[in-house]
Design a protein around this motif. Structure first.
Motif, PDB file in Angstrom:
ATOM      1  N   LEU A   7      38.593  31.000  90.049  1.00  0.00           N
ATOM      2  CA  LEU A   7      38.006  30.367  88.861  1.00  0.00           C
ATOM      3  C   LEU A   7      37.214  31.368  88.029  1.00  0.00           C
ATOM      4  O   LEU A   7      37.283  31.351  86.795  1.00  0.00           O
ATOM      5  CB  LEU A   7      37.106  29.201  89.279  1.00  0.00           C
ATOM      6  CG  LEU A   7      37.820  27.926  89.707  1.00  0.00           C
ATOM      7  CD1 LEU A   7      36.826  26.922  90.290  1.00  0.00           C
ATOM      8  CD2 LEU A   7      38.572  27.306  88.532  1.00  0.00           C
ATOM      9  N   ALA A   8      36.473  32.243  88.689  1.00  0.00           N
ATOM     10  CA  ALA A   8      35.692  33.254  87.960  1.00  0.00           C
ATOM     11  C   ALA A   8      36.618  34.208  87.211  1.00  0.00           C
ATOM     12  O   ALA A   8      36.359  34.577  86.059  1.00  0.00           O
ATOM     13  CB  ALA A   8      34.797  34.022  88.931  1.00  0.00           C
ATOM     14  N   ILE A   9      37.715  34.611  87.862  1.00  0.00           N
ATOM     15  CA  ILE A   9      38.670  35.507  87.213  1.00  0.00           C
ATOM     16  C   ILE A   9      39.363  34.792  86.058  1.00  0.00           C
ATOM     17  O   ILE A   9      39.523  35.365  84.968  1.00  0.00           O
ATOM     18  CB  ILE A   9      39.690  36.035  88.239  1.00  0.00           C
ATOM     19  CG1 ILE A   9      39.003  36.985  89.220  1.00  0.00           C
ATOM     20  CG2 ILE A   9      40.853  36.738  87.534  1.00  0.00           C
ATOM     21  CD1 ILE A   9      39.882  37.443  90.371  1.00  0.00           C
ATOM     22  N   SER A  10      39.769  33.559  86.261  1.00  0.00           N
ATOM     23  CA  SER A  10      40.416  32.786  85.205  1.00  0.00           C
ATOM     24  C   SER A  10      39.506  32.649  83.991  1.00  0.00           C
ATOM     25  O   SER A  10      39.943  32.784  82.842  1.00  0.00           O
ATOM     26  CB  SER A  10      40.815  31.409  85.742  1.00  0.00           C
ATOM     27  OG  SER A  10      41.489  30.661  84.756  1.00  0.00           O
ATOM     28  N   ASP A  11      38.231  32.407  84.235  1.00  0.00           N
ATOM     29  CA  ASP A  11      37.267  32.296  83.142  1.00  0.00           C
ATOM     30  C   ASP A  11      37.131  33.626  82.404  1.00  0.00           C
ATOM     31  O   ASP A  11      37.078  33.658  81.169  1.00  0.00           O
ATOM     32  CB  ASP A  11      35.907  31.848  83.680  1.00  0.00           C
ATOM     33  CG  ASP A  11      34.872  31.706  82.589  1.00  0.00           C
ATOM     34  OD1 ASP A  11      35.045  30.834  81.708  1.00  0.00           O
ATOM     35  OD2 ASP A  11      33.896  32.485  82.595  1.00  0.00           O
ATOM     36  N   ALA A  12      37.087  34.728  83.165  1.00  0.00           N
ATOM     37  CA  ALA A  12      36.987  36.050  82.542  1.00  0.00           C
ATOM     38  C   ALA A  12      38.202  36.317  81.657  1.00  0.00           C
ATOM     39  O   ALA A  12      38.075  36.773  80.517  1.00  0.00           O
ATOM     40  CB  ALA A  12      36.861  37.127  83.624  1.00  0.00           C
ATOM     41  N   ILE A  13      39.400  36.002  82.165  1.00  0.00           N
ATOM     42  CA  ILE A  13      40.632  36.223  81.410  1.00  0.00           C
ATOM     43  C   ILE A  13      40.630  35.369  80.143  1.00  0.00           C
ATOM     44  O   ILE A  13      41.036  35.827  79.067  1.00  0.00           O
ATOM     45  CB  ILE A  13      41.864  35.925  82.287  1.00  0.00           C
ATOM     46  CG1 ILE A  13      42.001  37.004  83.381  1.00  0.00           C
ATOM     47  CG2 ILE A  13      43.131  35.831  81.459  1.00  0.00           C
ATOM     48  CD1 ILE A  13      43.016  36.683  84.457  1.00  0.00           C
ATOM     49  N   SER A  14      40.132  34.135  80.247  1.00  0.00           N
ATOM     50  CA  SER A  14      40.103  33.245  79.078  1.00  0.00           C
ATOM     51  C   SER A  14      39.182  33.782  77.991  1.00  0.00           C
ATOM     52  O   SER A  14      39.327  33.440  76.821  1.00  0.00           O
ATOM     53  CB  SER A  14      39.663  31.832  79.481  1.00  0.00           C
ATOM     54  OG  SER A  14      38.268  31.788  79.749  1.00  0.00           O
ATOM     55  N   LYS A  15      38.242  34.654  78.381  1.00  0.00           N
ATOM     56  CA  LYS A  15      37.316  35.264  77.422  1.00  0.00           C
ATOM     57  C   LYS A  15      37.804  36.627  76.955  1.00  0.00           C
ATOM     58  O   LYS A  15      37.060  37.383  76.328  1.00  0.00           O
ATOM     59  CB  LYS A  15      35.927  35.359  78.046  1.00  0.00           C
ATOM     60  CG  LYS A  15      35.263  34.006  78.258  1.00  0.00           C
ATOM     61  CD  LYS A  15      33.886  34.162  78.891  1.00  0.00           C
ATOM     62  CE  LYS A  15      33.091  32.862  78.845  1.00  0.00           C
ATOM     63  NZ  LYS A  15      33.615  31.814  79.703  1.00  0.00           N
ATOM     64  N   GLY A  16      39.059  36.968  77.294  1.00  0.00           N
ATOM     65  CA  GLY A  16      39.640  38.211  76.817  1.00  0.00           C
ATOM     66  C   GLY A  16      39.348  39.432  77.663  1.00  0.00           C
ATOM     67  O   GLY A  16      39.617  40.563  77.247  1.00  0.00           O
ATOM     68  N   VAL A  17      38.812  39.232  78.856  1.00  0.00           N
ATOM     69  CA  VAL A  17      38.493  40.350  79.745  1.00  0.00           C
ATOM     70  C   VAL A  17      39.742  40.761  80.525  1.00  0.00           C
ATOM     71  O   VAL A  17      40.477  39.907  81.020  1.00  0.00           O
ATOM     72  CB  VAL A  17      37.348  39.968  80.721  1.00  0.00           C
ATOM     73  CG1 VAL A  17      37.062  41.091  81.701  1.00  0.00           C
ATOM     74  CG2 VAL A  17      36.104  39.593  79.937  1.00  0.00           C
ATOM     75  N   VAL A  18      39.979  42.064  80.618  1.00  0.00           N
ATOM     76  CA  VAL A  18      41.078  42.593  81.421  1.00  0.00           C
ATOM     77  C   VAL A  18      40.582  42.721  82.855  1.00  0.00           C
ATOM     78  O   VAL A  18      39.530  43.318  83.107  1.00  0.00           O
ATOM     79  CB  VAL A  18      41.525  43.972  80.889  1.00  0.00           C
ATOM     80  CG1 VAL A  18      42.578  44.591  81.808  1.00  0.00           C
ATOM     81  CG2 VAL A  18      42.049  43.842  79.467  1.00  0.00           C
ATOM     82  N   VAL A  19      41.321  42.157  83.807  1.00  0.00           N
ATOM     83  CA  VAL A  19      40.933  42.206  85.214  1.00  0.00           C
ATOM     84  C   VAL A  19      41.953  43.039  85.981  1.00  0.00           C
ATOM     85  O   VAL A  19      43.148  42.743  85.964  1.00  0.00           O
ATOM     86  CB  VAL A  19      40.828  40.792  85.825  1.00  0.00           C
ATOM     87  CG1 VAL A  19      40.445  40.866  87.303  1.00  0.00           C
ATOM     88  CG2 VAL A  19      39.803  39.954  85.056  1.00  0.00           C
ATOM     89  N   VAL A  20      41.456  44.096  86.633  1.00  0.00           N
ATOM     90  CA  VAL A  20      42.288  45.020  87.396  1.00  0.00           C
ATOM     91  C   VAL A  20      41.857  44.938  88.853  1.00  0.00           C
ATOM     92  O   VAL A  20      40.661  44.933  89.154  1.00  0.00           O
ATOM     93  CB  VAL A  20      42.116  46.462  86.882  1.00  0.00           C
ATOM     94  CG1 VAL A  20      43.011  47.425  87.644  1.00  0.00           C
ATOM     95  CG2 VAL A  20      42.394  46.532  85.387  1.00  0.00           C
TER      96      VAL A  20
END
Length: 199
Positions: A105-118
Motif C-alpha cells: 500500500l505504501a509503494i502503491s501510494d508513492a507510485i500514485s504520487k509520481g514517485v519512481v520505486v526501485v
C-alpha cells in the motif's frame, strides 16, 4: 536525515522505538547511497549518475546477527515519510519472500504520487521472487507493476556471481526488470568501517 524506524529493539529483536539517528551500522547504506549520488569529478574514485541529488536517509533495520531485523511497518512508514519529504525516487535495497500488504500500500501510494520505486532483486543466486522487487512481475493493470526490479551483471554482461558468504550472486527471473553493473564496483564507506563490496 529522515527517520530511524528501528531506534530500539525489544527482547525478541523486534524494532520498537523511533528516533532521529539514521547513521549507517553496516556500511550497506553508505555504499548504496554512494552508488546513486556520490559527489562526482572530485578525484575520489567514485562517480555516480545522480551526483547532484539530495538523499533522504530512512533507516528501517538494525543489524542483529545473523540477520537484520526489518519490520514491515517500519519499511512502509519510511516509504510514506520519504514521499512526504519530497522524494522523487525511492530505492529499496531489501527484500523478503512474502508479499506484505502494508508495504504494498505504501509503494502503491508513492507510485500514485509520481514517485519512481526501485527495488533490489536480491543476491541469493536463485529465481525465488523477493518483494518488493517481485511487484515488477505483476500484471500491467496493477500499479505495483511500476516497481523497477534490478538485478546485477558483471563486466562481461553476465549475471553477477560473487564469492561473498550469504550473497553468492544476483537473483534472476522474468520478474526482474533490468540488470545493472554489480561486480567489481568501487564504492564509498564511512570512516572506521569495512568497505561493502559486491564482488
Amino acid at each position: 536525515p529522515g527517520v530511524n524506524w528501528c531506534a530500539s529493539v525489544d527482547s525478541n529483536s523486534q524494532c520498537v522505538g523511533v528516533g532521529t539517528n539514521t547513521m549507517d551500522d553496516s556500511g550497506h547504506g553508505t555504499f548504496v547511497a554512494g552508488a546513486a549520488a556520490a559527489v562526482t569529478n572530485n578525484g575520489m574514485g567514485v562517480a555516480s549518475p545522480a551526483y547532484r541529488a539530495n538523499l533522504i536517509a530512512e533507516k528501517v533495520d538494525v543489524p542483529i546477527a545473523p540477520y537484520e531485523t526489518q519490520p514491515d511497518a517500519g519499511i512502509a512508514n519510511a516509504i510514506t515519510d520519504a514521499v512526504f519529504r519530497g522524494a522523487r525516487v525511492i530505492n529499496l535495497s531489501l527484500g523478503q519472500t512474502t508479499d506484505n500488504a502494508t508495504i504494498g500500500l505504501a509503494i502503491s501510494d508513492a507510485i500514485s504520487k509520481g514517485v519512481v520505486v526501485v527495488a533490489s532483486a536480491g543476491d541469493y543466486n536463485n529465481d525465488v521472487q523477493l518483494f518488493p522487487a517481485a511487484y515488477a512481475g505483476y500484471p500491467s493493470n496493477n500499479s505495483l507493476s511500476s516497481v523497477i526490479s534490478v538485478g546485477a551483471t558483471d563486466q562481461n554482461n553476465q549475471r553477477s556471481l560473487w564469492n561473498i558468504p550469504g550473497e553468492p550472486g544476483s537473483n534472476y527471473g522474468p520478474w526482474v526488470s533490468v540488470y545493472a553493473p554489480g561486480s567489481n564496483i568501487i564504492g564509498l564507506s564511512f570512516s572506521g568501517s569495512a568497505s561493502y563490496a559486491t564482488g
